[in-house]
Structures are given as C-alpha cells and as structure tokens.
Motif scaffolding. Structure first.
Motif, PDB file in Angstrom:
ATOM      1  N   THR A 136       0.842  -1.200   0.000  1.00  0.00           N
ATOM      2  CA  THR A 136       0.000   0.000   0.000  1.00  0.00           C
ATOM      3  C   THR A 136       0.873   1.245   0.000  1.00  0.00           C
ATOM      4  N   GLY A 137       1.954   1.213   0.743  1.00  0.00           N
ATOM      5  CA  GLY A 137       2.905   2.327   0.744  1.00  0.00           C
ATOM      6  C   GLY A 137       3.529   2.531  -0.627  1.00  0.00           C
ATOM      7  N   MET A 138       3.800   1.436  -1.322  1.00  0.00           N
ATOM      8  CA  MET A 138       4.343   1.561  -2.682  1.00  0.00           C
ATOM      9  C   MET A 138       3.331   2.221  -3.614  1.00  0.00           C
ATOM     10  N   LEU A 139       2.060   1.847  -3.482  1.00  0.00           N
ATOM     11  CA  LEU A 139       1.016   2.440  -4.316  1.00  0.00           C
ATOM     12  C   LEU A 139       0.884   3.940  -4.053  1.00  0.00           C
ATOM     13  N   VAL A 140       0.754   4.295  -2.774  1.00  0.00           N
ATOM     14  CA  VAL A 140       0.618   5.710  -2.411  1.00  0.00           C
ATOM     15  C   VAL A 140       1.888   6.471  -2.776  1.00  0.00           C
ATOM     16  N   GLY A 141       3.034   5.862  -2.535  1.00  0.00           N
ATOM     17  CA  GLY A 141       4.309   6.510  -2.851  1.00  0.00           C
ATOM     18  C   GLY A 141       4.479   6.780  -4.335  1.00  0.00           C
ATOM     19  N   ALA A 142       4.067   5.842  -5.156  1.00  0.00           N
ATOM     20  CA  ALA A 142       4.187   6.043  -6.602  1.00  0.00           C
ATOM     21  C   ALA A 142       3.339   7.225  -7.055  1.00  0.00           C
ATOM     22  N   ILE A 143       2.163   7.354  -6.484  1.00  0.00           N
ATOM     23  CA  ILE A 143       1.281   8.468  -6.849  1.00  0.00           C
ATOM     24  C   ILE A 143       1.835   9.789  -6.310  1.00  0.00           C
ATOM     25  N   VAL A 144       2.189   9.810  -5.028  1.00  0.00           N
ATOM     26  CA  VAL A 144       2.636  11.054  -4.393  1.00  0.00           C
ATOM     27  C   VAL A 144       3.993  11.502  -4.933  1.00  0.00           C
ATOM     28  N   ILE A 145       4.950  10.579  -5.012  1.00  0.00           N
ATOM     29  CA  ILE A 145       6.281  10.949  -5.496  1.00  0.00           C
ATOM     30  C   ILE A 145       6.219  11.341  -6.971  1.00  0.00           C
ATOM     31  N   GLY A 146       5.364  10.699  -7.733  1.00  0.00           N
ATOM     32  CA  GLY A 146       5.185  11.091  -9.135  1.00  0.00           C
ATOM     33  C   GLY A 146       4.661  12.509  -9.256  1.00  0.00           C
ATOM     34  N   ASP A 147       3.702  12.853  -8.411  1.00  0.00           N
ATOM     35  CA  ASP A 147       3.168  14.217  -8.409  1.00  0.00           C
ATOM     36  C   ASP A 147       4.225  15.219  -7.950  1.00  0.00           C
ATOM     37  N   LEU A 148       4.993  14.856  -6.909  1.00  0.00           N
ATOM     38  CA  LEU A 148       6.074  15.737  -6.451  1.00  0.00           C
ATOM     39  C   LEU A 148       7.117  15.956  -7.539  1.00  0.00           C
ATOM     40  N   ALA A 149       7.410  14.913  -8.300  1.00  0.00           N
ATOM     41  CA  ALA A 149       8.391  15.041  -9.386  1.00  0.00           C
ATOM     42  C   ALA A 149       7.890  15.999 -10.453  1.00  0.00           C
ATOM     43  N   ASP A 150       6.587  15.963 -10.738  1.00  0.00           N
ATOM     44  CA  ASP A 150       6.020  16.881 -11.726  1.00  0.00           C
ATOM     45  C   ASP A 150       6.037  18.323 -11.239  1.00  0.00           C
ATOM     46  N   ARG A 151       5.789  18.508  -9.959  1.00  0.00           N
ATOM     47  CA  ARG A 151       5.695  19.867  -9.420  1.00  0.00           C
ATOM     48  C   ARG A 151       7.053  20.485  -9.090  1.00  0.00           C
ATOM     49  N   PHE A 152       7.941  19.695  -8.464  1.00  0.00           N
ATOM     50  CA  PHE A 152       9.178  20.263  -7.923  1.00  0.00           C
ATOM     51  C   PHE A 152      10.451  19.718  -8.569  1.00  0.00           C
ATOM     52  N   GLY A 153      10.334  18.754  -9.431  1.00  0.00           N
ATOM     53  CA  GLY A 153      11.505  18.200 -10.094  1.00  0.00           C
ATOM     54  C   GLY A 153      11.838  16.808  -9.597  1.00  0.00           C
ATOM     55  N   ARG A 154      12.517  16.054 -10.455  1.00  0.00           N
ATOM     56  CA  ARG A 154      12.847  14.663 -10.124  1.00  0.00           C
ATOM     57  C   ARG A 154      13.857  14.547  -9.000  1.00  0.00           C
ATOM     58  N   LYS A 155      14.808  15.489  -8.937  1.00  0.00           N
ATOM     59  CA  LYS A 155      15.847  15.403  -7.913  1.00  0.00           C
ATOM     60  C   LYS A 155      15.248  15.506  -6.508  1.00  0.00           C
ATOM     61  N   LYS A 156      14.363  16.476  -6.301  1.00  0.00           N
ATOM     62  CA  LYS A 156      13.729  16.627  -4.978  1.00  0.00           C
ATOM     63  C   LYS A 156      12.829  15.438  -4.661  1.00  0.00           C
ATOM     64  N   ALA A 157      12.151  14.921  -5.661  1.00  0.00           N
ATOM     65  CA  ALA A 157      11.267  13.772  -5.446  1.00  0.00           C
ATOM     66  C   ALA A 157      12.068  12.528  -5.068  1.00  0.00           C
ATOM     67  N   ILE A 158      13.168  12.295  -5.755  1.00  0.00           N
ATOM     68  CA  ILE A 158      13.972  11.099  -5.439  1.00  0.00           C
ATOM     69  C   ILE A 158      14.665  11.244  -4.094  1.00  0.00           C
ATOM     70  N   LEU A 159      15.076  12.450  -3.731  1.00  0.00           N
ATOM     71  CA  LEU A 159      15.674  12.658  -2.407  1.00  0.00           C
ATOM     72  C   LEU A 159      14.636  12.438  -1.301  1.00  0.00           C
ATOM     73  N   THR A 160      13.417  12.902  -1.516  1.00  0.00           N
ATOM     74  CA  THR A 160      12.341  12.656  -0.554  1.00  0.00           C
ATOM     75  C   THR A 160      12.075  11.160  -0.426  1.00  0.00           C
ATOM     76  N   SER A 161      12.064  10.471  -1.549  1.00  0.00           N
ATOM     77  CA  SER A 161      11.831   9.031  -1.545  1.00  0.00           C
ATOM     78  C   SER A 161      12.940   8.287  -0.800  1.00  0.00           C
TER      79      SER A 161
END
Length: 110
Positions: A57-82
């Motif tokens: 479930t965390g993987m599902l939510v993470g894929a959605i949330v981190i994908g949205d973060l990558a679109d809004r703030f960039g891939r580098k910040k999203a991958i660091l958050t992940s």
C-alpha cells in the motif's frame, strides 16, 4: 530378530497435556524475527502478511505522491524525498519495539 531399543514404545506416551505461558521459538538459524519479536502466532498470525500489505500500500501511495512531487518540484527533490523516507522508515522499522510502529514504518518504506 534384533532387539531395537531406540524406537518409541507406546508405554512412554500419555494423554495428559500441560499448559504453557509463552511460545518457545527455534533460534538456531535466526536470533529474532518479526514473528518472534511481536509474537505473531495463532490468532495474531494474520498480522504477518498484513505488514506486507502495508508495504505494498505504501508503494502504491508513494508512486502516486512521489510522481506528483516530481512533476511539481523536479525529479531530484522527489527522489531525495523518496530516499529519505526509505532510509528513515527502514531504520525505524528495524528497531521498533511496537508492532504498530513497525506497520507504519513498513508503509513509509514502501
């Protein structure tokens, strides 16, 4: 015929039972596991696969949330958050003494 004495004889057994106060686990291979640490046996056996479900479930939510973060703030910040969530969740779940903290950290690790 040979007299074999290392076999079980019927007179050794009885129908009496004894009660126990706790489970005794085999620690010859591992000193502790999730099952032994949180006593996930009998009526609590369903909690073991539930932790795997929380991870997925965390993987599902993470894929959605981190994908949205990558679109809004960039891939580098999203991958660091992940990576931060993965590292923090993994360490805390490894040392957690409470099953519910373990479940929450399994979710964040996912």
């Amino acid at each position: 015929k040979d007299n074999i004495t290392d076999q079980c004889q019927p007179d050794v057994f009885s129908n009496s039972t004894t009660s126990c106060s706790q489970w005794v686990y085999d620690t010859s291979l591992f000193s502790a596991t999730t099952v032994t640490q949180f006593d996930l046996t009998c009526d609590k056996a369903w909690l073991r696969p539930f932790a795997g479900s929380m991870y997925m479930t965390g993987m599902l939510v993470g894929a959605i949330v981190i994908g949205d973060l990558a679109d809004r703030f960039g891939r580098k910040k999203a991958i660091l958050t992940s990576v931060l969530l993965l590292g923090t969740g993994g360490v805390i779940s490894a040392v957690s003494s409470n099953y519910y903290v373990f479940l929450l950290m399994s979710f964040f690790t996912g």
